[in-house]
Design an enzyme around this catalytic site. Structure first.
Site, PDB file in Angstrom:
ATOM      1  N   ASP A   8      76.459 123.351 128.370  1.00  0.00           N
ATOM      2  CA  ASP A   8      75.174 123.684 128.963  1.00  0.00           C
ATOM      3  C   ASP A   8      74.368 122.371 128.929  1.00  0.00           C
ATOM      4  OD1 ASP A   8      72.865 125.224 129.696  1.00  0.00           O
ATOM      5  OD2 ASP A   8      72.236 125.124 127.598  1.00  0.00           O
ATOM      6  N   LEU A   9      73.309 122.261 129.701  1.00  0.00           N
ATOM      7  CA  LEU A   9      72.542 120.999 129.723  1.00  0.00           C
ATOM      8  C   LEU A   9      71.281 121.105 128.857  1.00  0.00           C
ATOM      9  CD1 LEU A   9      72.210 118.117 131.060  1.00  0.00           C
ATOM     10  CD2 LEU A   9      70.766 119.267 132.723  1.00  0.00           C
ATOM     11  N   ASP A  10      70.337 121.907 129.364  1.00  0.00           N
ATOM     12  CA  ASP A  10      69.050 122.021 128.688  1.00  0.00           C
ATOM     13  C   ASP A  10      69.227 122.625 127.294  1.00  0.00           C
ATOM     14  OD1 ASP A  10      66.389 122.363 128.021  1.00  0.00           O
ATOM     15  OD2 ASP A  10      66.221 124.243 129.115  1.00  0.00           O
ATOM     16  N   THR A  16      65.165 119.629 128.042  1.00  0.00           N
ATOM     17  CA  THR A  16      64.271 119.689 129.199  1.00  0.00           C
ATOM     18  C   THR A  16      63.346 120.910 129.151  1.00  0.00           C
ATOM     19  OG1 THR A  16      66.202 120.539 130.347  1.00  0.00           O
ATOM     20  CG2 THR A  16      65.537 118.309 130.897  1.00  0.00           C
ATOM     21  N   LYS A  44      65.000 130.218 129.021  1.00  0.00           N
ATOM     22  CA  LYS A  44      66.125 129.305 128.786  1.00  0.00           C
ATOM     23  C   LYS A  44      67.380 129.813 129.488  1.00  0.00           C
ATOM     24  CE  LYS A  44      65.304 127.435 124.211  1.00  0.00           C
ATOM     25  NZ  LYS A  44      65.818 127.537 122.844  1.00  0.00           N
ATOM     26  N   ARG A  48      65.780 129.124 138.402  1.00  0.00           N
ATOM     27  CA  ARG A  48      64.382 128.897 138.789  1.00  0.00           C
ATOM     28  C   ARG A  48      63.753 130.140 139.416  1.00  0.00           C
ATOM     29  NH1 ARG A  48      64.237 124.205 142.766  1.00  0.00           N
ATOM     30  NH2 ARG A  48      65.669 123.409 141.192  1.00  0.00           N
ATOM     31  N   SER A 115      75.553 124.175 133.862  1.00  0.00           N
ATOM     32  CA  SER A 115      74.107 124.348 133.706  1.00  0.00           C
ATOM     33  C   SER A 115      73.543 125.101 134.892  1.00  0.00           C
ATOM     34  CB  SER A 115      73.435 122.974 133.633  1.00  0.00           C
ATOM     35  OG  SER A 115      72.040 123.090 133.835  1.00  0.00           O
ATOM     36  N   ALA A 116      72.549 125.954 134.614  1.00  0.00           N
ATOM     37  CA  ALA A 116      71.869 126.686 135.685  1.00  0.00           C
ATOM     38  C   ALA A 116      70.971 125.761 136.493  1.00  0.00           C
ATOM     39  CB  ALA A 116      71.041 127.816 135.075  1.00  0.00           C
ATOM     40  N   SER A 117      70.781 124.543 136.010  1.00  0.00           N
ATOM     41  CA  SER A 117      69.820 123.646 136.665  1.00  0.00           C
ATOM     42  C   SER A 117      70.385 122.953 137.898  1.00  0.00           C
ATOM     43  CB  SER A 117      69.349 122.577 135.688  1.00  0.00           C
ATOM     44  OG  SER A 117      68.512 121.668 136.367  1.00  0.00           O
ATOM     45  N   LYS A 146      73.695 133.132 134.548  1.00  0.00           N
ATOM     46  CA  LYS A 146      73.899 133.573 133.171  1.00  0.00           C
ATOM     47  C   LYS A 146      72.984 134.783 132.938  1.00  0.00           C
ATOM     48  CE  LYS A 146      74.409 128.689 131.953  1.00  0.00           C
ATOM     49  NZ  LYS A 146      73.847 127.522 131.258  1.00  0.00           N
ATOM     50  N   GLU A 170      76.282 126.327 124.088  1.00  0.00           N
ATOM     51  CA  GLU A 170      75.031 126.866 124.632  1.00  0.00           C
ATOM     52  C   GLU A 170      73.920 126.938 123.601  1.00  0.00           C
ATOM     53  OE1 GLU A 170      73.199 128.217 126.897  1.00  0.00           O
ATOM     54  OE2 GLU A 170      74.477 128.183 128.656  1.00  0.00           O
ATOM     55  N   ASP A 171      72.684 126.871 124.051  1.00  0.00           N
ATOM     56  CA  ASP A 171      71.542 127.053 123.148  1.00  0.00           C
ATOM     57  C   ASP A 171      70.792 128.352 123.453  1.00  0.00           C
ATOM     58  OD1 ASP A 171      70.523 126.067 125.649  1.00  0.00           O
ATOM     59  OD2 ASP A 171      68.598 125.834 124.622  1.00  0.00           O
TER      60      ASP A 171
HETATM   61  P1  B16 Z   1      66.193 124.014 137.701  1.00  0.00           P
HETATM   62  P2  B16 Z   1      70.490 125.174 131.425  1.00  0.00           P
HETATM   63  C1  B16 Z   1      68.303 125.920 132.789  1.00  0.00           C
HETATM   64  O1  B16 Z   1      69.125 124.918 132.263  1.00  0.00           O
HETATM   65  C2  B16 Z   1      66.980 125.948 132.025  1.00  0.00           C
HETATM   66  O2  B16 Z   1      67.207 126.331 130.685  1.00  0.00           O
HETATM   67  C3  B16 Z   1      66.059 126.944 132.674  1.00  0.00           C
HETATM   68  O3  B16 Z   1      64.827 126.985 131.989  1.00  0.00           O
HETATM   69  C4  B16 Z   1      65.848 126.544 134.139  1.00  0.00           C
HETATM   70  O4  B16 Z   1      64.997 127.465 134.806  1.00  0.00           O
HETATM   71  C5  B16 Z   1      67.206 126.489 134.831  1.00  0.00           C
HETATM   72  O5  B16 Z   1      68.042 125.567 134.149  1.00  0.00           O
HETATM   73  C6  B16 Z   1      67.079 126.060 136.292  1.00  0.00           C
HETATM   74  O6  B16 Z   1      66.686 124.728 136.351  1.00  0.00           O
HETATM   75  O7  B16 Z   1      64.835 124.521 138.033  1.00  0.00           O
HETATM   76  O8  B16 Z   1      66.212 122.548 137.317  1.00  0.00           O
HETATM   77  O9  B16 Z   1      67.216 124.332 138.777  1.00  0.00           O
HETATM   78  O10 B16 Z   1      70.051 125.596 130.045  1.00  0.00           O
HETATM   79  O11 B16 Z   1      71.329 126.210 132.139  1.00  0.00           O
HETATM   80  O12 B16 Z   1      71.114 123.812 131.420  1.00  0.00           O
HETATM   81 MG    MG Z   2      70.313 125.713 127.762  1.00  0.00          MG
END
Ligand code: B16
Ligand code: MG
Length: 213
Positions: A8-10, A16, A44, A48, A115-117, A146, A170-171
């Protein structure tokens, strides 16, 4: 036998969450929305758009809130967030992550980002870790976020490694649930109350070593 590590990233590679929270707070103020005090933890790992939907629901706004308006709000939040993360440097890597990545590389273990980001690749570039990753899942192509296991299953497939040879780190509770549902060994970083579903729980990224698996 361990052949791949799915990160996972964040909250695992870098923190972040504080930037996400700042950006949501800015958006909330602009649209006169209230944020619950625990919103930083609860969002978390949540995408988005799903995060925005949660915030809107908590402000008693209709579930069917105009799609276009939500899209615009997501873009605004992300533009603000991108300004914040544009200042990130390798100093923002969480403790223990660089030596752990090197140890994995030496052991010929494949490395993926789940990562969801949608900013994952950009963030890895900023903190200088892009070249450590063999693959990055594109979260915009996922059907479900997730806690659905899709992102971790896809990451393993992209690396060409069977699920039983992977470990996921994961966190967030939603992320641990996703790893477990994929049938992958789960490692939770953080509180053992919040992450009780994880098969291995570590207080911080500093304890990540290959010999714990
Ligand atoms: P973005 P992860 C997630 O990262 C964040 O924890 C979550 O708060 C955020 O809304 C999501 O990514 C989407 O990020 O807006 O940059 O696309 O923990 O899955 O690495
Ligand atoms: Mg995370």
């Amino acid at each position: 036998l361990l052949k791949a590590i799915l990160f996972d990233l964040d909250g695992v590679i870098t923190d972040t969450a504080a930037y996400h929270f700042k950006a949501w707070s800015w958006l909330a103020e602009k649209y006169q929305l209230q944020l619950e005090p625990d919103v930083e933890t609860r969002l978390k790992g949540i995408s988005r758009l799903d995060s925005l939907k949660i915030i809107l629901q908590e402000n008693d706004l209709p579930v069917g809130y105009a799609e276009e308006k939500m899209e615009k709000m997501c873009i605004e939040k992300n533009d603000y967030y991108k300004k914040l993360i544009s200042m990130m440097t390798p100093q923002d890597i969480l403790p223990g992550i660089e030596p752990f990545l090197k140890e994995a590389r030496r052991a010929d273990i494949r490395i993926g980002l789940a990562s969801a980001s949608q900013n994952g690749s950009y963030i890895l570039d900023k903190i200088g870790l892009r070249s450590c990753f063999d693959t990055i899942v594109d979260p915009s192509l996922l059907i479900k976020g997730k806690p659905d296991p899709e992102i971790f299953i896809k990451c393993a497939h992209q690396l060409g490694v069977p699920l039983e040879n992977c470990v996921g780190i994961e966190d967030a509770a939603a992320g641990v649930e996703a790893i477990n549902a994929a049938g992958i060994l789960s490692v939770g970083i953080g509180s053992d109350i919040e992450l009780k579903a994880a098969q291995i729980i570590l207080p911080s990224t500093q304890q990540l070593k290959l010999n714990i698996f």
